[in-house]
Design a protein around this motif. Sequence first.
Motif, PDB file in Angstrom:
ATOM      1  N   ARG A 188       0.855  -1.189   0.000  1.00  0.00           N
ATOM      2  CA  ARG A 188       0.000   0.000   0.000  1.00  0.00           C
ATOM      3  C   ARG A 188       0.890   1.237   0.000  1.00  0.00           C
ATOM      4  O   ARG A 188       2.043   1.189   0.414  1.00  0.00           O
ATOM      5  CB  ARG A 188      -0.911  -0.012   1.226  1.00  0.00           C
ATOM      6  N   ALA A 189       0.329   2.339  -0.447  1.00  0.00           N
ATOM      7  CA  ALA A 189       1.120   3.576  -0.503  1.00  0.00           C
ATOM      8  C   ALA A 189       0.997   4.328   0.820  1.00  0.00           C
ATOM      9  O   ALA A 189      -0.042   4.280   1.488  1.00  0.00           O
ATOM     10  CB  ALA A 189       0.613   4.442  -1.641  1.00  0.00           C
ATOM     11  N   LEU A 217       1.580   8.236   2.032  1.00  0.00           N
ATOM     12  CA  LEU A 217       1.869   9.569   1.516  1.00  0.00           C
ATOM     13  C   LEU A 217       2.645  10.397   2.544  1.00  0.00           C
ATOM     14  O   LEU A 217       2.219  10.528   3.686  1.00  0.00           O
ATOM     15  CB  LEU A 217       0.543  10.270   1.196  1.00  0.00           C
ATOM     16  N   PHE A 260      -4.955  16.282   0.607  1.00  0.00           N
ATOM     17  CA  PHE A 260      -4.398  15.188  -0.200  1.00  0.00           C
ATOM     18  C   PHE A 260      -5.448  14.101  -0.377  1.00  0.00           C
ATOM     19  O   PHE A 260      -5.771  13.393   0.587  1.00  0.00           O
ATOM     20  CB  PHE A 260      -3.139  14.615   0.474  1.00  0.00           C
ATOM     21  N   GLU A 291      -5.314  11.264  -1.543  1.00  0.00           N
ATOM     22  CA  GLU A 291      -4.847   9.891  -1.268  1.00  0.00           C
ATOM     23  C   GLU A 291      -4.846   9.582   0.231  1.00  0.00           C
ATOM     24  O   GLU A 291      -4.741   8.428   0.630  1.00  0.00           O
ATOM     25  CB  GLU A 291      -3.416   9.669  -1.783  1.00  0.00           C
TER      26      GLU A 291
END
Length: 259
Positions: free
Chosen positions: A65-66, A68, A157, A159
């Motif tokens: 998973r990302a 940020l 953001f 995300e």
Amino acid sequence: MKKSSLSSAAIADNLGTRFIGQRVIYYPSLASTNDAAKQEAQQGAREGTVVITGEQTAGRGRIKRAWLSPKGSIALSIILHPELAYLPSLIMVASLGVVHCLEKVAGLKPEIKWPNDVLINGKKVCGILIESEVKGKRADYAVIGIGINANIKPSAFPEIPPTATSLSHELGRDVSQLDIIRCLLAEIERFYLALPSGDAVYQEWRDNLVTLGKRVQVSSEETTYEGIAESVASDGSLLLRQSDGSLTKIVAGDVTLRG
Ligand code: BT5
């Protein structure tokens, strides 16, 4: 302004630790501090080396998973060479380090959500990613990666999910990233050094878990469990009491609190 004064020297200067943060590698921007730290470790970096950056362009969470980390975030990784037996305790060391430093430096009251989140007022302010390389009976190295939403506006953001918060959002003012980082490194070393003396770290971690005693849903690989989060074992796994009375031990997963 304090937040622009991040540098290897400013972080390491008179830190007062034995090894964590005695060597700091700072990059203004980096793909992922965990990736850079793993490379350093493979090249023989000594225990306590810290890789830190002003922003990550490809920060990682668990299972690809990302994560940020725009400018204003804290993203760092600590290289350790622990005994194999201590690997499961590193998440406890890291979470407690974050909790203590946010209490001390920012006067906040963070809570730990199993397995790897730190929350403020029920929202995620920090994620932790621990990666290790085991060779035979030895941990070649372990990397503790910590991402903290410090001076960012999470809602700016797309995300970042609405379940997140930041230190500046909670406090209504910016924090000194330098003060937080220095305190964090010292606290993590303190808990790491306490591991050989017994169960104190595990007990304090367990007592700080907001998850325990609550009805939860746990998604773990392909299965979803529901029940009461009864306790955690000393290896960090969650013990879930299901409605049929059975107790299931869950090593990794994502928890949603139910009601
Ligand atoms: C984590 O994963 O929470 C571990 C994050 C670890 C990040 C650090 S930063 C330094 C080091 N270098 C790296 O590359 N990583 C480590 P997980 O529990 O899988 O959560 C990931 C999920 O959190 C994502 O799928 C998003 O939904 C959410 N997310 C992404 N960025 C976020 C942020 N800044 N704040 C809160 N939630 C976020």
